[in-house]
Design a protein around this motif. Sequence first.
Motif, PDB file in Angstrom:
ATOM      1  N   ILE A   1       0.816  -1.205   0.000  1.00 34.24           N
ATOM      2  CA  ILE A   1       0.000   0.000   0.000  1.00 34.24           C
ATOM      3  C   ILE A   1       0.859   1.269   0.000  1.00 34.24           C
ATOM      4  O   ILE A   1       0.474   2.299  -0.554  1.00 34.24           O
ATOM      5  N   GLU A   2       2.064   1.159   0.564  1.00 31.33           N
ATOM      6  CA  GLU A   2       2.951   2.328   0.636  1.00 31.33           C
ATOM      7  C   GLU A   2       3.479   2.740  -0.737  1.00 31.33           C
ATOM      8  O   GLU A   2       3.993   3.842  -0.911  1.00 31.33           O
ATOM      9  N   GLN A   3       3.380   1.841  -1.704  1.00 31.63           N
ATOM     10  CA  GLN A   3       3.936   2.109  -3.030  1.00 31.63           C
ATOM     11  C   GLN A   3       2.964   2.834  -3.963  1.00 31.63           C
ATOM     12  O   GLN A   3       3.334   3.209  -5.068  1.00 31.63           O
ATOM     13  N   LEU A   4       1.723   3.028  -3.542  1.00 31.11           N
ATOM     14  CA  LEU A   4       0.725   3.612  -4.428  1.00 31.11           C
ATOM     15  C   LEU A   4       1.133   5.022  -4.864  1.00 31.11           C
ATOM     16  O   LEU A   4       1.707   5.776  -4.079  1.00 31.11           O
ATOM     17  N   PRO A   5       0.839   5.399  -6.101  1.00 30.45           N
ATOM     18  CA  PRO A   5       1.132   6.759  -6.548  1.00 30.45           C
ATOM     19  C   PRO A   5       0.279   7.773  -5.795  1.00 30.45           C
ATOM     20  O   PRO A   5      -0.736   7.421  -5.189  1.00 30.45           O
ATOM     21  N   GLU A   6       0.686   9.026  -5.842  1.00 33.04           N
ATOM     22  CA  GLU A   6      -0.057  10.078  -5.166  1.00 33.04           C
ATOM     23  C   GLU A   6      -1.499  10.124  -5.688  1.00 33.04           C
ATOM     24  O   GLU A   6      -1.732   9.999  -6.888  1.00 33.04           O
ATOM     25  N   PRO A   7      -2.459  10.323  -4.796  1.00 28.75           N
ATOM     26  CA  PRO A   7      -3.866  10.377  -5.222  1.00 28.75           C
ATOM     27  C   PRO A   7      -4.223  11.745  -5.804  1.00 28.75           C
ATOM     28  O   PRO A   7      -4.986  12.515  -5.211  1.00 28.75           O
ATOM     29  N   ASP A   8      -3.668  12.038  -6.975  1.00 27.52           N
ATOM     30  CA  ASP A   8      -3.839  13.367  -7.562  1.00 27.52           C
ATOM     31  C   ASP A   8      -4.647  13.364  -8.852  1.00 27.52           C
ATOM     32  O   ASP A   8      -4.793  14.397  -9.503  1.00 27.52           O
ATOM     33  N   LEU A   9      -5.188  12.194  -9.237  1.00 24.37           N
ATOM     34  CA  LEU A   9      -6.049  12.089 -10.416  1.00 24.37           C
ATOM     35  C   LEU A   9      -7.242  11.197 -10.081  1.00 24.37           C
ATOM     36  O   LEU A   9      -7.118  10.290  -9.260  1.00 24.37           O
ATOM     37  N   PRO A  10      -8.387  11.433 -10.709  1.00 21.45           N
ATOM     38  CA  PRO A  10      -9.511  10.516 -10.504  1.00 21.45           C
ATOM     39  C   PRO A  10      -9.163   9.123 -11.015  1.00 21.45           C
ATOM     40  O   PRO A  10      -8.461   8.979 -12.018  1.00 21.45           O
ATOM     41  N   GLU A  11      -9.654   8.101 -10.315  1.00 21.88           N
ATOM     42  CA  GLU A  11      -9.346   6.719 -10.673  1.00 21.88           C
ATOM     43  C   GLU A  11     -10.610   5.879 -10.741  1.00 21.88           C
ATOM     44  O   GLU A  11     -11.563   6.098  -9.992  1.00 21.88           O
ATOM     45  N   VAL A  12     -10.602   4.916 -11.645  1.00 18.23           N
ATOM     46  CA  VAL A  12     -11.603   3.850 -11.649  1.00 18.23           C
ATOM     47  C   VAL A  12     -10.838   2.538 -11.631  1.00 18.23           C
ATOM     48  O   VAL A  12      -9.777   2.424 -12.239  1.00 18.23           O
ATOM     49  N   ALA A  13     -11.368   1.572 -10.905  1.00 13.33           N
ATOM     50  CA  ALA A  13     -10.664   0.299 -10.741  1.00 13.33           C
ATOM     51  C   ALA A  13     -11.494  -0.838 -11.319  1.00 13.33           C
ATOM     52  O   ALA A  13     -12.726  -0.771 -11.385  1.00 13.33           O
ATOM     53  N   PHE A  14     -10.789  -1.882 -11.742  1.00 19.41           N
ATOM     54  CA  PHE A  14     -11.423  -3.055 -12.338  1.00 19.41           C
ATOM     55  C   PHE A  14     -11.080  -4.271 -11.494  1.00 19.41           C
ATOM     56  O   PHE A  14      -9.908  -4.543 -11.228  1.00 19.41           O
TER      57      PHE A  14
END
Length: 213
Positions: A29-42
Amino acid sequence: MSEFTDEEVEAARVLFARPATFIMGCAKIEQLPEPDLPEVAFAGRSNVGKSSLINGLVGMHKLARASNEPGRTREVNFFDLDGKMRLVDLPGYGWAKASRGEVKRFQNLGRDYLRGRVTLKRVYLLIDSRHGLKKVDDEALDALDEAAVSYQIVLTKADKLKKGEAEAMGEKTLKAVSKRPAAYPFVAVTSAEKGHGIPELRAEIMRTTGVVL
């Protein structure tokens, strides 16, 4: 039923025709990119066609790597769509070629992402239209409801069914999740191979993320 104007469908086509690139795969979880764009997940079972759907959305054959080996996606994989949004491929579930400890680790990684991602707009839970919801999907549905993340069922491989069967499965699936608190009240019916439902799903994602060109 979700309805889209011709203008929305065309805008989504233009958006998803823009450059799409693989950013990174995260095992922690520490490796996730910065939450600076909207995301949708599959999300979905390991052989449900997640890679094919993602590739179909962006019109590329090899952006997301499909594999004949179930369970290859053991990280949270991030794809950038022209700096406008991210498409996120979650670890597949329901596969047996791993130890119980490995399976738990991948499931926990997915759950951590769902719970803590402020930019996550929706999860698209892929279900094989030939088989519908199975017992193995219950844990994923429960996890999404528990995380209070909006999710929408996407039926895949609709081209494998006879005319009318896919729509009937869509209605059956919608009824099955109708009382789940976080389920979006529309089931998308798609075929990545034939392109069926892909333009509308693009428009759905564009509307959901609020991306404008």
